[in-house]
Write a protein that holds these residues in place. Structure first.
Motif, PDB file in Angstrom:
ATOM      1  N   ALA A 153     -22.544  23.341  13.595  1.00  0.00           N
ATOM      2  CA  ALA A 153     -22.012  22.871  14.868  1.00  0.00           C
ATOM      3  C   ALA A 153     -20.494  22.795  14.784  1.00  0.00           C
ATOM      4  CB  ALA A 153     -22.585  21.499  15.207  1.00  0.00           C
ATOM      5  N   LYS A 154     -19.844  23.153  15.863  1.00  0.00           N
ATOM      6  CA  LYS A 154     -18.382  23.162  15.902  1.00  0.00           C
ATOM      7  C   LYS A 154     -17.810  21.792  15.535  1.00  0.00           C
ATOM      8  CE  LYS A 154     -14.708  24.115  19.234  1.00  0.00           C
ATOM      9  NZ  LYS A 154     -14.449  24.500  20.626  1.00  0.00           N
ATOM     10  N   THR A 155     -18.498  20.730  15.919  1.00  0.00           N
ATOM     11  CA  THR A 155     -18.011  19.380  15.635  1.00  0.00           C
ATOM     12  C   THR A 155     -18.112  19.013  14.158  1.00  0.00           C
ATOM     13  OG1 THR A 155     -20.188  18.480  16.183  1.00  0.00           O
ATOM     14  CG2 THR A 155     -18.541  18.536  17.951  1.00  0.00           C
ATOM     15  N   ASP A 156     -18.923  19.741  13.394  1.00  0.00           N
ATOM     16  CA  ASP A 156     -19.081  19.462  11.965  1.00  0.00           C
ATOM     17  C   ASP A 156     -18.068  20.213  11.104  1.00  0.00           C
ATOM     18  OD1 ASP A 156     -21.208  17.881  12.646  1.00  0.00           O
ATOM     19  OD2 ASP A 156     -22.722  19.394  12.170  1.00  0.00           O
ATOM     20  N   LEU A 157     -17.290  21.088  11.715  1.00  0.00           N
ATOM     21  CA  LEU A 157     -16.338  21.907  10.979  1.00  0.00           C
ATOM     22  C   LEU A 157     -14.907  21.496  11.304  1.00  0.00           C
ATOM     23  CD1 LEU A 157     -18.032  25.369  11.575  1.00  0.00           C
ATOM     24  CD2 LEU A 157     -18.130  23.991   9.508  1.00  0.00           C
ATOM     25  N   LEU A 158     -13.991  21.836  10.417  1.00  0.00           N
ATOM     26  CA  LEU A 158     -12.570  21.572  10.606  1.00  0.00           C
ATOM     27  C   LEU A 158     -11.889  22.858  11.058  1.00  0.00           C
ATOM     28  CD1 LEU A 158     -10.068  19.718  10.244  1.00  0.00           C
ATOM     29  CD2 LEU A 158      -9.962  20.547   7.887  1.00  0.00           C
ATOM     30  N   ARG A 159     -11.173  22.800  12.171  1.00  0.00           N
ATOM     31  CA  ARG A 159     -10.460  23.973  12.680  1.00  0.00           C
ATOM     32  C   ARG A 159      -9.124  24.084  11.959  1.00  0.00           C
ATOM     33  NH1 ARG A 159      -6.911  25.218  17.395  1.00  0.00           N
ATOM     34  NH2 ARG A 159      -7.369  27.373  17.957  1.00  0.00           N
ATOM     35  N   ILE A 160      -8.797  25.291  11.540  1.00  0.00           N
ATOM     36  CA  ILE A 160      -7.546  25.582  10.851  1.00  0.00           C
ATOM     37  C   ILE A 160      -6.769  26.581  11.701  1.00  0.00           C
ATOM     38  CG2 ILE A 160      -6.527  26.419   8.696  1.00  0.00           C
ATOM     39  CD1 ILE A 160      -8.339  24.031   8.268  1.00  0.00           C
ATOM     40  N   VAL A 161      -5.468  26.351  11.863  1.00  0.00           N
ATOM     41  CA  VAL A 161      -4.595  27.299  12.560  1.00  0.00           C
ATOM     42  C   VAL A 161      -3.418  27.630  11.656  1.00  0.00           C
ATOM     43  CG1 VAL A 161      -5.225  26.536  14.884  1.00  0.00           C
ATOM     44  CG2 VAL A 161      -3.308  25.479  13.725  1.00  0.00           C
TER      45      VAL A 161
ATOM     46  N   ASP B  68      -6.424  21.224  12.248  1.00  0.00           N
ATOM     47  CA  ASP B  68      -6.360  20.879  13.666  1.00  0.00           C
ATOM     48  C   ASP B  68      -7.570  20.016  13.996  1.00  0.00           C
ATOM     49  OD1 ASP B  68      -5.870  20.772  16.367  1.00  0.00           O
ATOM     50  OD2 ASP B  68      -6.468  22.831  16.773  1.00  0.00           O
ATOM     51  N   ASP B  69      -7.455  18.716  13.731  1.00  0.00           N
ATOM     52  CA  ASP B  69      -8.573  17.789  13.933  1.00  0.00           C
ATOM     53  C   ASP B  69      -9.037  17.725  15.384  1.00  0.00           C
ATOM     54  OD1 ASP B  69      -8.932  16.931  11.320  1.00  0.00           O
ATOM     55  OD2 ASP B  69      -7.351  15.435  11.482  1.00  0.00           O
ATOM     56  N   ARG B  70      -8.092  17.711  16.305  1.00  0.00           N
ATOM     57  CA  ARG B  70      -8.446  17.563  17.719  1.00  0.00           C
ATOM     58  C   ARG B  70      -8.806  18.882  18.382  1.00  0.00           C
ATOM     59  NH1 ARG B  70      -3.749  14.011  20.192  1.00  0.00           N
ATOM     60  NH2 ARG B  70      -2.932  16.116  20.211  1.00  0.00           N
ATOM     61  N   GLY B  71      -8.484  19.994  17.740  1.00  0.00           N
ATOM     62  CA  GLY B  71      -8.813  21.300  18.310  1.00  0.00           C
ATOM     63  C   GLY B  71      -7.923  21.691  19.469  1.00  0.00           C
ATOM     64  N   THR B  72      -6.691  21.213  19.484  1.00  0.00           N
ATOM     65  CA  THR B  72      -5.809  21.467  20.619  1.00  0.00           C
ATOM     66  C   THR B  72      -4.597  22.327  20.285  1.00  0.00           C
ATOM     67  OG1 THR B  72      -4.633  19.403  20.174  1.00  0.00           O
ATOM     68  CG2 THR B  72      -6.441  19.315  21.759  1.00  0.00           C
ATOM     69  N   LEU B  73      -4.386  22.629  19.010  1.00  0.00           N
ATOM     70  CA  LEU B  73      -3.226  23.442  18.656  1.00  0.00           C
ATOM     71  C   LEU B  73      -3.411  24.868  19.168  1.00  0.00           C
ATOM     72  CD1 LEU B  73      -2.496  22.274  14.992  1.00  0.00           C
ATOM     73  CD2 LEU B  73      -1.241  21.706  17.061  1.00  0.00           C
ATOM     74  N   PRO B  74      -2.324  25.491  19.603  1.00  0.00           N
ATOM     75  CA  PRO B  74      -2.450  26.843  20.146  1.00  0.00           C
ATOM     76  C   PRO B  74      -2.685  27.874  19.049  1.00  0.00           C
ATOM     77  CG  PRO B  74      -0.150  26.195  20.090  1.00  0.00           C
ATOM     78  CD  PRO B  74      -0.959  24.992  19.681  1.00  0.00           C
ATOM     79  N   GLY B  75      -3.267  28.980  19.429  1.00  0.00           N
ATOM     80  CA  GLY B  75      -3.454  30.096  18.508  1.00  0.00           C
ATOM     81  C   GLY B  75      -4.884  30.260  18.054  1.00  0.00           C
ATOM     82  N   ARG B  76      -5.068  31.316  17.298  1.00  0.00           N
ATOM     83  CA  ARG B  76      -6.378  31.648  16.744  1.00  0.00           C
ATOM     84  C   ARG B  76      -6.769  30.588  15.731  1.00  0.00           C
ATOM     85  NH1 ARG B  76      -9.362  36.327  16.001  1.00  0.00           N
ATOM     86  NH2 ARG B  76      -7.832  37.521  17.172  1.00  0.00           N
ATOM     87  N   GLY B  77      -8.022  30.219  15.731  1.00  0.00           N
ATOM     88  CA  GLY B  77      -8.503  29.218  14.800  1.00  0.00           C
ATOM     89  C   GLY B  77      -9.577  29.778  13.888  1.00  0.00           C
ATOM     90  N   ALA B  78      -9.645  29.235  12.700  1.00  0.00           N
ATOM     91  CA  ALA B  78     -10.715  29.539  11.752  1.00  0.00           C
ATOM     92  C   ALA B  78     -11.360  28.207  11.396  1.00  0.00           C
ATOM     93  CB  ALA B  78     -10.168  30.218  10.505  1.00  0.00           C
ATOM     94  N   TYR B  79     -12.646  28.228  11.145  1.00  0.00           N
ATOM     95  CA  TYR B  79     -13.372  26.985  10.893  1.00  0.00           C
ATOM     96  C   TYR B  79     -13.876  26.952   9.458  1.00  0.00           C
ATOM     97  CZ  TYR B  79     -13.198  26.198  15.875  1.00  0.00           C
ATOM     98  OH  TYR B  79     -12.758  25.989  17.148  1.00  0.00           O
TER      99      TYR B  79
END
Length: 98
Positions: free
Chosen positions: A23-31, A40-51
């Motif tokens: 689930a997307k909420t169980d992963l950490l987004r990296i930019v 990117d804890d909140r998932g709001t930073l611009p750009g491509r993300g990797a989880y």
């Protein structure tokens, strides 16, 4: 019955380290900011993300497999030290919590 389910679907993403879907909420987004990988804890930073799972094992796998370079479609080295520090701080905070 129409065959509809009433359970809400959760968005899923694939961890670039272990390649498991979660689930997307169980992963950490990296930019990427400059040449650095940034959490990117909140998932709001611009750009491509990797989880990635918020575990050092998955981060190490992603770095060793050069998964961030492929996910962000960049050439050259990326520094993941900030993400590592973030994960270590989160683990320490979880251990000291009552």
């Amino acid at each position: 019955m129409s065959g509809r389910t009433f359970a809400r679907l959760r968005p899923e993403r694939t961890c670039v380290g272990c390649r498991e879907r979660a689930a997307k909420t169980d992963l950490l987004r990296i930019v990427v900011v400059g040449d650095n990988c940034v959490p990117d804890d909140r998932g709001t930073l611009p750009g491509r993300g990797a989880y990635v799972h918020p575990a050092l094992v998955c981060l190490d796998l992603a770095v060793r497999r050069r998964a961030f370079l492929r996910a962000f479609k960049v050439k050259g080295p990326l520094d993941a030290a900030g993400v590592r520090r973030h994960m270590q701080d989160a683990q320490e905070a979880a251990q000291t919590a009552p």
